[in-house]
Write a protein that holds these residues in place. Structure first.
Motif, mmCIF file in Angstrom:
data_model
loop_
_atom_site.group_PDB
_atom_site.id
_atom_site.type_symbol
_atom_site.label_atom_id
_atom_site.label_comp_id
_atom_site.label_asym_id
_atom_site.label_seq_id
_atom_site.Cartn_x
_atom_site.Cartn_y
_atom_site.Cartn_z
ATOM 1 N N GLY A 1 -12.218 3.610 3.659
ATOM 2 C CA GLY A 1 -12.083 3.347 2.408
ATOM 3 C C GLY A 1 -12.777 2.025 1.989
ATOM 4 N N SER A 2 -12.185 0.982 1.324
ATOM 5 C CA SER A 2 -12.887 -0.020 0.776
ATOM 6 C C SER A 2 -13.294 -1.268 2.002
ATOM 7 C CB SER A 2 -11.979 -0.689 -0.248
ATOM 8 O OG SER A 2 -11.003 -1.465 0.247
ATOM 9 N N CYS B 1 0.770 -1.287 -0.031
ATOM 10 C CA CYS B 1 0.134 0.039 -0.085
ATOM 11 C C CYS B 1 0.880 1.310 0.092
ATOM 12 C CB CYS B 1 -0.823 -0.090 1.282
ATOM 13 S SG CYS B 1 -0.217 0.310 2.771
ATOM 14 N N GLU B 2 0.267 2.435 -0.158
ATOM 15 C CA GLU B 2 1.017 3.583 -0.494
ATOM 16 C C GLU B 2 1.433 4.125 0.959
ATOM 17 O OE1 GLU B 2 -1.786 6.556 -1.846
ATOM 18 O OE2 GLU B 2 -2.264 5.635 -3.631
ATOM 19 N N THR C 1 -7.887 5.664 4.132
ATOM 20 C CA THR C 1 -7.142 6.834 3.428
ATOM 21 C C THR C 1 -6.601 7.515 4.807
ATOM 22 O OG1 THR C 1 -8.046 6.894 1.445
ATOM 23 C CG2 THR C 1 -6.796 8.755 2.063
ATOM 24 N N GLY D 1 -1.583 1.594 7.734
ATOM 25 C CA GLY D 1 -2.435 2.730 8.086
ATOM 26 C C GLY D 1 -2.437 2.931 9.588
ATOM 27 N N THR E 1 -2.592 12.826 1.285
ATOM 28 C CA THR E 1 -3.338 11.415 1.664
ATOM 29 C C THR E 1 -2.231 10.274 0.974
ATOM 30 O OG1 THR E 1 -4.312 11.490 -0.333
ATOM 31 C CG2 THR E 1 -5.486 12.603 1.353
ATOM 32 N N CYS F 1 -3.301 -0.102 3.934
ATOM 33 C CA CYS F 1 -3.888 -1.324 4.498
ATOM 34 C C CYS F 1 -4.089 -0.866 6.027
ATOM 35 C CB CYS F 1 -3.022 -2.746 4.342
ATOM 36 S SG CYS F 1 -1.671 -2.610 5.133
ATOM 37 N N LYS G 1 -3.298 5.948 0.522
ATOM 38 C CA LYS G 1 -4.282 4.876 0.685
ATOM 39 C C LYS G 1 -3.534 3.728 1.438
ATOM 40 C CE LYS G 1 -7.173 5.788 -3.135
ATOM 41 N NZ LYS G 1 -7.761 5.382 -4.458
ATOM 42 N N ARG H 1 -5.231 -3.052 -0.080
ATOM 43 C CA ARG H 1 -4.472 -1.732 0.133
ATOM 44 C C ARG H 1 -5.084 -0.411 0.076
ATOM 45 N NH1 ARG H 1 -2.622 -6.544 0.266
ATOM 46 N NH2 ARG H 1 -0.666 -7.085 -0.550
ATOM 47 N N ASP H 2 -6.370 -0.502 -0.093
ATOM 48 C CA ASP H 2 -6.996 0.748 0.072
ATOM 49 C C ASP H 2 -8.193 0.620 1.283
ATOM 50 O OD1 ASP H 2 -8.701 -1.117 -1.109
ATOM 51 O OD2 ASP H 2 -9.335 0.160 -2.616
#
Length: 93
Positions: free
Chosen positions: A62-63, A12-13, A31, A47, A39, A43, A41, A27-28
């Motif tokens: 997120g998702s 993830c980012e 945020t 996160g 920002t 996990c 995104k 992975r999203d």
């Protein structure tokens, strides 16, 4: 005969380049925002690590349902910059 090996799943980012730990979940999932509005995104695992390392962070859903609450709760017990192994001398990290 074996074919080419697929590339591993990208992380993830929110994963710091020095953090070798794997992502947990999508992975999203959330945020994470810093105090300037930037920002990433993330996990749940990364996160929480990012959230714990920022000044005045925020987390948005997120998702993954309930992931923002999980990130917030985990961050409360996660040290800032958790990917650093504080047991090793700095030159060995």
């Amino acid at each position: 005969m074996s074919g080419p090996t697929p590339d591993p799943q990208p992380r993830c980012e929110a994963t710091h380049p020095d953090d070798a730990s794997p992502c947990e979940g999508p992975r999203d999932a959330v945020t994470v925002l810093d105090r300037h509005g930037a920002t990433a995104k993330a996990c749940v695992h990364h996160g929480a690590r990012l959230y714990a390392s920022l000044i005045s962070p925020r987390v948005r859903p997120g998702s993954a349902p309930e992931a923002a609450i999980e990130v917030y709760n985990r961050a409360q017990t996660t040290p800032a910059f958790a990917w650093h192994d504080r047991r090793l001398p700095k030159e060995e990290r």
